[in-house]
Design an enzyme around this catalytic site. Sequence first.
Site: not given
Ligand code: BDR
Ligand code: CA
Length: 318
Positions: A10, A243
């Site tokens: 995303d 992340h």
């Molecule tokens: C996840 O949430 C999204 O906002 C970031 O891209 C990551 O995949 C972290 O909680």
């Molecule tokens: Ca993400």
Amino acid sequence: MGRPLYFDCDTGIDDALALGYLLASDAAGEIELLGVGTVSGNVDATTAARNTLDLMALAGRGAPVAIGAQHPLARPFEGGVPHIHGRNGVGNVELPRAAAEPVDESAAELLVWLSHEYAGALEIVAVGPLTNLALALQLDPTLPSRVAVVTIMGGAAIVPGNVTPVAEANIHNDADAAAAVLEADWPIVLVPLDVTLEHQLDEDHRVRLLESGRPFAEALGRILDLYFGFYVDLYGHRACALHDPLAAALAVGGIRASIAPAIPVVVDATDGPGRGQTICDLRGQRIGPRDHPGAHVRVVLRTDSQLGDHLVDTVLTL
Ligand code: BDR
Ligand code: CA
């Protein structure tokens, strides 16, 4: 030929870092990035596809990009997180627009098609809400039998959530999809907040990207500005959590898990305060990690090295 891989995202600032890691791994022959699907999460799925194509062009690389689900399975998309990832998902930085366009298939259709073409070998890395994977399971319930492994950035095993006291964003954004995907019978590596928050980029890393003279890395350096601001509250200084790139690096093998028990994991898809929680059965692990017989989800709790320098070195090869 590298290992065949489908990436679901995303895009999204840390998604952009993960994409860079995968594009560099593809260029190095470690994986073959065969397709990318986008999903509404940080931004809507169409914007995420645009960002993905624009970033690929900056990196001088390409792969089919399919627009996926605009809405979670059972609820409307709530509009993303402009205060974290920017109004456009890439930190409000205007990227040069790539000539390439998304393919006609949906992300779920692309994934099912790839699973037939690369049956038994296809690997999936998913770093957004799991809507596309759930839709692919609905399209073809035999999908798990043809997939080698699904690496997912999501969840919180022992630590608090980041959108509710117990839920992490990717899982919470479509808890119904996450419940279906975690329940399906395919090997899963779950990369939760417990470990992703332990890996960071800091200002030194950002300066290296900005001053690299390489278009893709420079763009990352600029995009990260907004994201670093968001994390001041959490870390006490300008930096960001890694992340999505940690999930990518674990999937490729550049970083290895040192503690990652295979345990039962259930996603709370009820409407109560627990919605989106990844309930990880970590009972009986006091004297060390222990696999539960038959458990198909491996939860990464610790890694053997830090990602920051390795991530920057890797994207600087683009
Ligand atoms: C996840 O949430 C999204 O906002 C970031 O891209 C990551 O995949 C972290 O909680
Ligand atoms: Ca993400």
